[in-house]
Design an enzyme around this catalytic site. Structure first.
Site, mmCIF file in Angstrom:
data_model
loop_
_atom_site.group_PDB
_atom_site.id
_atom_site.type_symbol
_atom_site.label_atom_id
_atom_site.label_comp_id
_atom_site.label_asym_id
_atom_site.label_seq_id
_atom_site.Cartn_x
_atom_site.Cartn_y
_atom_site.Cartn_z
ATOM 1 N N ASP A 256 0.826 -1.213 0.000
ATOM 2 C CA ASP A 256 0.000 0.000 0.000
ATOM 3 C C ASP A 256 0.857 1.259 0.000
ATOM 4 O O ASP A 256 0.363 2.361 -0.132
ATOM 5 C CB ASP A 256 -0.920 -0.023 1.233
ATOM 6 C CG ASP A 256 -1.989 1.065 1.180
ATOM 7 O OD1 ASP A 256 -2.447 1.394 0.066
ATOM 8 O OD2 ASP A 256 -2.369 1.591 2.238
ATOM 9 N N SER A 277 -6.739 5.466 0.035
ATOM 10 C CA SER A 277 -7.145 4.227 -0.625
ATOM 11 C C SER A 277 -8.549 3.837 -0.168
ATOM 12 O O SER A 277 -8.885 3.942 1.010
ATOM 13 C CB SER A 277 -6.138 3.115 -0.339
ATOM 14 O OG SER A 277 -5.601 3.232 0.952
ATOM 15 N N GLN A 327 -5.821 -1.480 -6.534
ATOM 16 C CA GLN A 327 -6.402 -0.566 -5.548
ATOM 17 C C GLN A 327 -7.107 0.578 -6.252
ATOM 18 O O GLN A 327 -6.643 1.059 -7.280
ATOM 19 C CB GLN A 327 -5.281 0.010 -4.678
ATOM 20 C CG GLN A 327 -5.739 1.027 -3.670
ATOM 21 C CD GLN A 327 -4.601 1.542 -2.792
ATOM 22 O OE1 GLN A 327 -4.230 2.710 -2.883
ATOM 23 N NE2 GLN A 327 -4.046 0.694 -1.940
HETATM 24 C C1 LIG Z 1 -13.082 7.912 1.704
HETATM 25 C C2 LIG Z 1 -13.977 8.261 2.869
HETATM 26 C C3 LIG Z 1 -13.482 9.553 3.480
HETATM 27 C C4 LIG Z 1 -15.408 8.427 2.416
HETATM 28 O O1 LIG Z 1 -15.600 9.615 1.697
HETATM 29 P P1 LIG Z 1 -16.909 10.479 1.905
HETATM 30 O O2 LIG Z 1 -16.827 11.615 0.972
HETATM 31 O O3 LIG Z 1 -18.093 9.590 1.840
HETATM 32 O O4 LIG Z 1 -16.709 10.904 3.410
HETATM 33 P P2 LIG Z 1 -17.305 12.088 4.194
HETATM 34 O O5 LIG Z 1 -18.671 12.401 3.720
HETATM 35 O O6 LIG Z 1 -17.084 11.749 5.625
HETATM 36 O O7 LIG Z 1 -16.332 13.281 3.783
HETATM 37 C C5 LIG Z 1 -14.969 13.232 4.058
HETATM 38 C C6 LIG Z 1 -14.376 14.573 3.644
HETATM 39 O O8 LIG Z 1 -14.526 14.732 2.223
HETATM 40 C C7 LIG Z 1 -15.308 15.896 1.945
HETATM 41 N N1 LIG Z 1 -16.138 15.596 0.796
HETATM 42 C C8 LIG Z 1 -17.133 14.703 0.735
HETATM 43 N N2 LIG Z 1 -17.660 14.677 -0.480
HETATM 44 C C9 LIG Z 1 -16.974 15.579 -1.221
HETATM 45 C C10 LIG Z 1 -17.024 16.005 -2.554
HETATM 46 N N3 LIG Z 1 -17.900 15.506 -3.400
HETATM 47 N N4 LIG Z 1 -16.153 16.922 -2.985
HETATM 48 C C11 LIG Z 1 -15.238 17.445 -2.135
HETATM 49 N N5 LIG Z 1 -15.115 17.060 -0.841
HETATM 50 C C12 LIG Z 1 -15.982 16.162 -0.390
HETATM 51 C C13 LIG Z 1 -16.102 16.125 3.209
HETATM 52 O O9 LIG Z 1 -16.478 17.463 3.349
HETATM 53 C C14 LIG Z 1 -15.097 15.731 4.273
HETATM 54 O O10 LIG Z 1 -14.141 16.742 4.447
HETATM 55 P P3 LIG Z 1 -13.842 17.355 5.881
HETATM 56 O O11 LIG Z 1 -13.363 16.190 6.701
HETATM 57 O O12 LIG Z 1 -12.756 18.371 5.604
HETATM 58 O O13 LIG Z 1 -15.123 17.911 6.350
HETATM 59 C C15 LIG Z 1 -14.027 7.152 3.917
HETATM 60 O O14 LIG Z 1 -14.486 5.962 3.306
HETATM 61 C C16 LIG Z 1 -12.679 6.902 4.497
HETATM 62 O O15 LIG Z 1 -12.108 7.723 5.194
HETATM 63 N N6 LIG Z 1 -12.190 5.704 4.299
HETATM 64 C C17 LIG Z 1 -10.865 5.345 4.825
HETATM 65 C C18 LIG Z 1 -9.787 5.691 3.843
HETATM 66 C C19 LIG Z 1 -8.460 5.339 4.426
HETATM 67 O O16 LIG Z 1 -8.170 5.736 5.558
HETATM 68 N N7 LIG Z 1 -7.622 4.552 3.677
HETATM 69 C C20 LIG Z 1 -6.382 4.074 4.215
HETATM 70 C C21 LIG Z 1 -5.396 5.199 4.353
HETATM 71 S S1 LIG Z 1 -4.778 5.695 2.807
HETATM 72 C C22 LIG Z 1 -3.310 4.873 2.668
HETATM 73 O O17 LIG Z 1 -2.840 4.409 3.627
HETATM 74 C C23 LIG Z 1 -2.614 4.684 1.411
HETATM 75 C C24 LIG Z 1 -2.789 5.694 0.346
HETATM 76 O O18 LIG Z 1 -3.669 6.540 0.436
HETATM 77 O O19 LIG Z 1 -2.010 5.690 -0.608
#
Ligand SMILES: CC(C)(COP(=O)(O)OP(=O)(O)OC[C@H]1O[C@@H](n2cnc3c(N)ncnc32)[C@H](O)[C@@H]1OP(=O)(O)O)[C@@H](O)C(=O)NCCC(=O)NCCSC(=O)CC(=O)O
Length: 342
Positions: A256, A277, A327
């Site tokens: 990852d 992710s 992914q």
């Molecule tokens: C992806 C998710 C945030 C889901 O997204 P959602 O949009 O449904 O979530 P939410 O409604 O709580 O919104 C989260 C943030 O995005 C914003 N937001 C939501 N919809 C939006 C849109 N259409 N356009 C712009 N911003 C938007 C919200 O305001 C909020 O910001 P604000 O918070 O500012 O109000 C959640 O499933 C998640 O956190 N999953 C875990 C992901 C993760 O941790 N993966 C592992 C780590 S990554 C990793 O380790 C490796 C890697 O990445 O490479």
């Protein structure tokens, strides 16, 4: 001056550095494109911290485990590879020594909280003659942060056998680690002080993975490249051969790292304001050792709709295809010229 972007990437005003202005600083979390390695003080003769700490789960009850964190990205969201690796450790504890992980499929449904441990609850979905399926829920604050299905298979010989050919690349002995590349940059007399500080922070980062990029990263990225990257990778420290289950869990951790950033490589004029992710899938094909150099070949065939797809292959250095990964991640970006709201 250094300016932290919305998701932890740093932009630099490098007007004193002789470099292009407004460039992207090397990533400090796995969310961004260029892989980097961690602190130089790790002793590779010691047992890998991945084995002694990160993947060493505490048993709380039957099929219930607790995992703690070693390294947390600057986003202050738990590293996805850690959660997948720990989920696979928990699942693997419930199958016989003759069953080996052959695939897993995960969704990251909530951000992991680095302030509390993660509970792993295993459901024994099915035990068959040759396959066993497990479902693992990673839980924090009473809610799932990851759901994972893992499948295990007994070794079964077959005349059907093929694989792609490993790309021809320089051997790891002929390449520099990311720390060595950073030290090269630090030796530049015209490097801006802010850049120097940022690079020193990167050196202090204790990621338990060692990386040698095949195409050294542009510490001041300003050209678009194909969404492809190749790097040699291995766990820091000794793990040893023999425990294939453990090496699969370490591979889950490693796979990852910097993976999703591959999808950002064609877009140097944009900064990730939110990247994470969403799901992660792996297929384990052969035996391998994660404390020996493996080539990680990453590519992104598609991005759109604020998401990006990445695919990867982990090769043993003798050319055997060991693991395939896939992914999808969320990638919300802003133009590099637009200042961060943070
Ligand atoms: C992806 C998710 C945030 C889901 O997204 P959602 O949009 O449904 O979530 P939410 O409604 O709580 O919104 C989260 C943030 O995005 C914003 N937001 C939501 N919809 C939006 C849109 N259409 N356009 C712009 N911003 C938007 C919200 O305001 C909020 O910001 P604000 O918070 O500012 O109000 C959640 O499933 C998640 O956190 N999953 C875990 C992901 C993760 O941790 N993966 C592992 C780590 S990554 C990793 O380790 C490796 C890697 O990445 O490479």
């Amino acid at each position: 001056m250094a300016d932290q972007t919305d998701d932890g990437t740093k932009t630099l005003d490098s007007s004193n550095s002789g470099e292009s202005p407004g460039v992207v600083f090397p990533p400090e979390s796995p969310e961004e494109g260029i892989p980097h390695s961690s602190a130089t003080h790790f002793n590779n003769d010691l047992k890998s911290v991945l084995v002694t700490s990160v993947l060493n789960l505490e048993a709380l009850d039957v099929d219930l485990y607790r995992g703690t964190h070693h390294w947390v990205p600057r986003t202050q969201r738990l590293f996805g590879g850690q959660i997948v690796g720990q989920a696979l450790v928990a699942a693997a504890k419930s199958v016989s020594d003759h069953h080996y992980a052959h695939s897993l499929h995960c969704y990251f449904v909530r951000a992991g909280d680095p302030k509390v441990p993660v509970l792993y609850q295993v459901e024994r979905t099915r035990d068959g003659r040759s396959f066993c399926v497990r479902s693992v829920k990673a839980i924090q604050h009473g809610q799932p942060i990851l759901i994972c299905q893992a499948s295990f298979h007994m070794l079964q010989e077959s005349p059907l056998q093929h694989q792609f050919t490993m790309p021809v690349v320089p051997q790891p002995e002929d390449l520099l680690t990311v720390e060595e590349l950073i030290h090269q940059y630090l030796s530049k007399p015209d490097l801006a002080e802010t850049a120097r500080q940022g690079l020193n922070k990167l050196l202090a980062n204790e990621v338990p993975i060692e990386i040698k990029p095949v195409n050294p990263p542009h510490f001041y990225r300003h050209t678009a490249t194909q969404p492809k990257q190749l790097f040699w990778v291995r766990a820091r420290g000794h793990i040893g051969e023999g425990n294939m289950k453990l090496h699969c869990c370490v591979a889950a951790y490693v796979s990852d790292y910097a993976f999703l950033g591959t999808a950002l490589l064609p877009y140097p004029n944009y900064r990730a304001k939110f990247s994470a992710s969403l799901d992660h899938a792996m297929w384990f094909h052969s035996t391998f050792r994660t404390d020996e150099w493996m080539l990680y070949e990453c590519e992104s065939p598609w991005a759109g709709g604020s998401r990006g797809l990445v695919q990867g292959r982990l090769w043993r250095r003798d050319g055997v295809l060991a693991v395939s990964c896939s992914q999808e991640g969320v990638l919300r970006v802003r133009p590099a010229t637009q200042p961060s709201k943070l």
